[in-house]
Design an enzyme around this catalytic site. Structure first.
Site, PDB file in Angstrom:
ATOM      1  CD  GLU A  50      -8.479   0.357  18.184  1.00 32.24           C
ATOM      2  OE1 GLU A  50      -8.990   1.383  17.757  1.00 32.24           O
ATOM      3  OE2 GLU A  50      -8.419   0.067  19.400  1.00 32.24           O
TER       4      GLU A  50
ATOM      5  CD  GLU B  52     -17.685  12.317  27.142  1.00 29.76           C
ATOM      6  OE1 GLU B  52     -18.009  11.653  26.135  1.00 29.76           O
ATOM      7  OE2 GLU B  52     -17.168  13.442  27.049  1.00 29.76           O
TER       8      GLU B  52
END
Lengths: 389, 397, 389, 397
Positions: free
Chosen positions: B246, B382
């Site tokens: 990434e 979350e």
């Protein structure tokens, strides 16, 4: 002291709820929205038959003589069901202004038509430069013999495409932002010199930008230069009404989100069993109850003409903006990817809440006004009072 | 402690600036600054990526033998900052950033020579097939099935939230080849030609009004075994290793800085009650709140970058980049909406900017609504917090 | 670009850390605080011996020639250990002003004494009415022959009880809040007409209110009427320093709270396994890292004389106030009842963070200044820039 | 929907106002407005409670036969609002509100006649012994032990966070008489004379500088069986039923309104840079944020009250009273600290207000630090949220 509805109010509430259950599934609503003016003329006719369109008007004007509580009952159900029909622009704003303007000939001509569901109206007040200052008006009206002639442009006129008649806010004297020197005019929407560009709001409702070039007004609503005095209480009552609508929308989002939390499974358990989501669901609930409490406060103080009515209404509108954003944001977030789609109604409710936040000024704008009102008061306590034992 | 670039880095920045000055030209801008949606975007993106390719900068992160450039982390950062500063788009990541590393790390020689050059030259458009209607944040629970039948796998099932599937030539998928063990096992990494019989794409209407998401259905789609990456049942491992690739700029600081500057300009222009919105006390406070957070995030990113440049593992603060970056983006989108006022909730439709009365709100609204997804996709915030609590703070799960 | 410490800086950091480990348990600190001036003269002597008191001063003045990074290293460890010795008031403020004032005779007389640990000093700038406006000064200095004579009152003078010499900010011309017309004076703390009332801050440190009645100053520090020019950079450097101290305190609170979450059990599991507390622990961590990043930013830009230094410092001070409050509040909350007691050091760290928020102006005050600086800049981008593909 | 009081309620309010006008006099104020701590507070509180007793208003919530008044919920509300408006303190709850309902509900006739009149007349000062060092929010895990030995129980163990134990004549305790079953079983409710041999009180120094908390130790303390409430092992049930008696005004709206008004007055007086703090944009925003929340909470309380007055169960919103009430209190305490500026972090010690330079900051600081406890004690706000999620929103635990 009580927060109960009267029997009549409960009946109104029940009949609206039944209507929503029968006619406002998401698919049904999509069909309604896709109609020419973004609402269903058949539904509107039904509203008239059920007497809902008469509720806010005085009995002398053929109405039911309802007050803030009755409007609240109606608008909350409209909010719950995401009902698209133009109760706000036609009945509360357009009709409300004609009634408040006090000219009997206008009341007698048009209020019965509104009540019968035969007349669509709109209130054209916003301008490109005005943002949230309703008194920032450059649209001009000048006297020409017996006529008033209007030149200017109005934007984001709610129900502006369907409206047959308009109440137009124009400047007849004073400087651009003066509250004095504004006048309300009744204008035929198809009068010569009126040009409308209709488009949609994000929740599918119809609005229009309208230009006026040498348009001859049909009548003055209220008195010349005293438009603000007619407009302000009507807009305050519309503020209350959209806040009630917001409560309904928030209630619906709460219910939908709780249902999703209880049924959607991830990692083999319902996502509603995650403590972090539980606490956020409590925050949503809490925000919604804050709106309900302030709505009751604003409605009761308005109904009683209580001195706290203004401060309460301002507080309510601020809370509706903030709490609506919280509830909307959390609803999308907790629905995950599904919350991003138009396949659930969540997004439409969120958009409606965002629109309500903007109507008549957003939360920040109202908070500034709240601060001015609240800080102008002198208080009487001394700090020693705050010392508990 | 020292903020200075080296002489080489300065020279590189000049080269990058010159590249953008020449290549990010009016033609490119007019192709990509389409404010009404994404529909016209594909040719512009391909043209832009070809310009990067011609400069040799399409895939700087790849190994040099496949066409990469061996940039240092600082060079990546410089490139990205300059890109955001002029407002040029990021590369579409699905091919160059997402599937290519899997191909060059785990693919066969045939796969490498078949796919990598076409990705580099933007000849194939890729999309990603991971999520499924039932899987959500629990990705490994996926059910799309691949069964071996002679030389082919037969694929049945569907993938959802597939960005730009409507443009795609190829899709890389995680599919289930075995149901018997742990759910992470039995997952296989597959490359599927979008033109295969049995592949259908259903657009998903989204709250932002852009068409970017789709559901992709596979009905008895035959995929040659040659299109399987690595071993059967190891797909989860390959996909996870891909996360390492990434990009460093996950926080999108430079893009947020551009957004913030724009909001400030617009708030200077918007007048309420005779006063620019920028002088409204609450607005100014909210803008400065997020500006301060962004200033912090910029340096958090630089700290991670400095570690990467030294070749050491990034510190625990790297776990915050996505969390804070997405929250800041959403706050900025919200502020831009607020600047837009009534216009933020009206659909411009066919009205010209002049008729509509505003020249930025339509885009502001789309960015806002699309931005809601940034805290949901790619591991919801979350889940990110759970991970940070567990792996960074060491709290028991 | 790098954020590494030099070998020397790492040595300073290590030696301070060792000192804290050996001398700053909670009990040891309580003993230090209970001494007459709220710190230990023996520790101070040790600071001198270890060379720490010389670090910020120029080599020409007998110092180590340290810069913002060195100060950061020292103050962060002071913050971690909740060290009570008056490095900030004596070295950074008092010493810093004498050095910045540029008068060689003062530098040569006093800086060696400070470095040797023989002289305690203080900077008397706050007044009852001044709140956070450091230039709001009514203490007057008037010329009387060769002398300057001072009348007025200063409050919350850090290290005001122990200080042997004071630098006093007084008005020599201009209006009450003018930045121009301020002058810094060196005053002997026991000079005739000086009266001190010492008291403590919530973290146990010593401060004093000091009145000046016809006090003859020992010398002018810097130039008459140009006090702000000397003061401002010294105070900016002190701002940076206390922000570094805050980072250290926040790091310690994070570590203590995490340790508590990992060991304290309720309902038969460690409380750190509750998701809601986990997410809040992440928020604490996140707030602390924000402070660290802005501290690095402010230190690096200050060291480089970068044009972004002012904006960075203002942002840092705002973040220190906000993040400090969050980290402090969560630390107490997550420690439950124990967090409310003086039996853990949590409360003392929280109080120190609250004091740091106030020093040289609180978060709101600094944010107002930040807004002015930030909004004065013109930006160059167009919105199209924000459109990603 | 209607906000009006009935004529009877109006009359009652006038009576209450007259009572406070007469009885909350300068003598009372000087006894209770001690700003430097709680040490001188006991005689003042007893005097004040005796005045309430003389009016017959010491225990309006009790059954009439024991000295209660049978007020309607609205009357309770009126009384409490007027009390907060003049700044009179609430009754010390441990005797009149906390133990008395247990005694009159579950106690023997002897216990009732022995304890209730003395509570009513403020002749005994009570404290509460529930929490223990190890128990925290998990109250039922308590370990303080009572073993039967002839006519006495022998108590060993300790209680913590015992408010005003240093003043107390009696303590009501939950003690463990059985360890064999579920932890909620085997708990017994006991009344213990603080003068019994073996009881010692250790003050706990707290961050607010008040002395209000203590640890209470029991070392072979003999307590007659006659001081046990109800049955052995049923103590948890009795203690839980006591929660029903919690006052309606748990949100402390009226007290917060007084605090808010005071903050506004002080912010008008505090000048920064030549301008009152009240005109500082951010301060005004923060103050109005909490004012709006408090206005909402006031009506949430009235909604609960209206239900109670009708005799129906309060709606789900009642679960928010404590959560929101304590958060608002803390926000107000924070604002008051911020108004105090530097003075909020300095200990006035022996300095006069004049020497110190401020006449309210010392108290502001104490209120602030003591206020931190309000979200911890009596069920932390985290536990409150869990409970609300489970019982009000129906989310699975």
């Amino acid at each position: 002291m009580n927060f109960d509805l009267t029997e009549e109010q409960t009946m109104i509430q029940d009949s609206l709820e039944r209507f929503v259950n029968e006619h406002y599934t998401l698919d049904q609503r999509n069909a309604v929205i896709s109609l020419r003016d973004g609402f269903s003329p058949a539904h509107w006719q039904r509203f008239a038959e059920l007497g809902w369109l008469s509720i806010p008007f005085a009995e002398d004007n053929g109405g039911f003589g309802g007050g803030p509580v009755d409007n609240m009952v109606i608008m909350r159900e409209i909010g719950k069901g995401l009902v698209a029909e133009p109760f706000l622009p036609t009945v509360l704003l357009f009709g409300g202004l004609l009634e408040a303007g006090g000219r009997q000939e206008l009341q007698q001509t048009y209020l019965p038509q509104i009540i019968a569901g035969e007349l669509q109206g709109a209130f054209a007040y916003l301008e490109k430069q005005s943002r949230y200052e309703m008194t920032d008006v450059v649209t001009q009206a000048r006297q020409d013999g017996d006529n008033w002639v209007i030149d200017g442009e109005k934007i984001v006129v709610l129900n502006g495409g369907a409206a047959q008649k308009l109440v137009v806010l124009a400047r007849t004297s004073g400087d651009q932002s003066d509250e004095k020197g504004l006048t309300l005019f009744l204008v035929d929407a198809d009068a010569s010199g009126v040009q409308r560009k209709a488009y949609r709001m994000t929740d599918g409702r119809d609005v229009a930008n309208i230009t006026f070039s040498n348009v001859v007004a049909e009548a003055v609503v209220g008195e010349v230069d005293q438009g603000a005095e007619v407009m302000n209480p009507v807009v305050d009552s519309a503020r209350l009404a959209v806040c009630a609508e917001a409560l309904g929308a928030m209630e619906s989002l709460n219910a939908q989100t709780l249902e999703y939390l209880k049924t959607r499974k991830q990692f083999d358990v319902t996502i509603g069993s995650f403590q972090a989501l539980q606490h956020r669901a409590v925050d949503m609930f809490s925000a919604t109850e804050n709106v309900r409490s302030l709505l009751y406060r604003a409605v009761c103080t308005a109904a009683a003409g209580h001195e706290d009515a203004t401060r309460s209404l301002l507080a309510l509108k601020v809370m509706v903006g903030r709490a609506g954003r919280l509830v909307g944001g959390e609803s999308i977030q907790m629905h995950g990817g599904m919350g991003m789609t138009d396949e659930l109604s969540v997004g439409f409710y969120v958009k409606r809440l965002m629109i309500i936040n903007l109507l008549f000024g957003d939360a920040d704008y109202h908070q500034q006004q709240f601060i001015e009102v609240a800080n102008a008061e002198q208080s009487e306590l001394t700090l020693a009072d705050t010392e508990a034992a | 402690m020292d903020l200075q670039y080296t002489a080489e880095e300065h020279a590189f920045r000049e080269e990058v600036q010159q590249f953008f000055a020449e290549q990010w030209d009016d033609e490119m801008k007019s192709m990509l600054e389409n404010r009404r949606g994404t529909d016209g975007m594909k040719p512009g993106m391909i043209e832009w990526q070809k310009r990067l390719y011609n400069k040799g900068w399409m895939a700087p992160g790849w190994p040099v033998e496949h066409g990469g450039v061996d940039w240092s982390p600082t060079q990546h950062h410089i490139f990205n900052s300059e890109r955001a500063r002029v407002g040029a788009p990021e590369r579409i990541p699905f091919g160059v950033t997402m599937v290519a590393p899997v191909i060059y790390s785990y693919g066969t020689e045939e796969q490498k020579s078949k796919f990598l050059p076409r990705i580099l030259a933007s000849e194939d458009w890729w999309c990603q097939g991971y999520s499924e209607p039932g899987s959500g944040s629990d990705l490994a629970s996926l059910q799309c099935k691949a069964e071996l039948d002679g030389e082919d796998y037969v694929i049945n099932g569907s993938k959802i939230w597939t960005t730009y599937a409507q443009y795609a030539d190829w899709i890389f998928c995680l599919v289930r080849t075995d149901n018997s063990g742990r759910k992470q096992e039995g997952i296989t990494f597959m490359l599927i030609d979008m033109n295969s019989p049995g592949v259908t794409v259903r657009p998903i209407a989204t709250i932002d009004g852009f068409h970017h998401l789709n559901e992709v259905f596979f009905e008895d789609v035959r995929v040659p075994v040659a299109n399987r990456i690595g071993e059967e049942g190891k797909g989860w491992t390959y996909a996870k290793s891909l996360l390492v690739h990434e990009r460093l700029s996950i926080a999108e600081v430079a893009d947020s800085q551009g957004m913030l500057a724009k909001i400030r300009d617009l708030a200077r222009r918007e007048i309420n009650g005779g006063k620019p919105l920028l002088e409204d006390a609450r607005f100014a406070q909210r803008l400065s709140d997020v500006e301060i957070e962004l200033m912090a995030l910029e340096f958090t990113e630089l700290r991670v970058l400095a570690d990467a440049a030294k070749g050491v593992q990034p510190g625990p603060e790297s776990s915050l980049l996505k969390l804070q970056g997405t929250e800041i983006q959403q706050t900025l989108q919200e502020l831009l909406m607020d600047v837009s006022g009534y216009y933020s909730q009206t659909l411009q439709g066919d009205l010209s900017d002049e008729e509509f009365g505003n020249d930025y709100a339509d885009l502001a609204r789309k960015l806002y609504f699309r931005g809601r997804a940034s805290t949901i996709y790619g591991g919801s915030n979350e889940v990110q917090k759970n991970i940070t609590a567990k792996y960074v703070l060491g709290l028991a799960s």
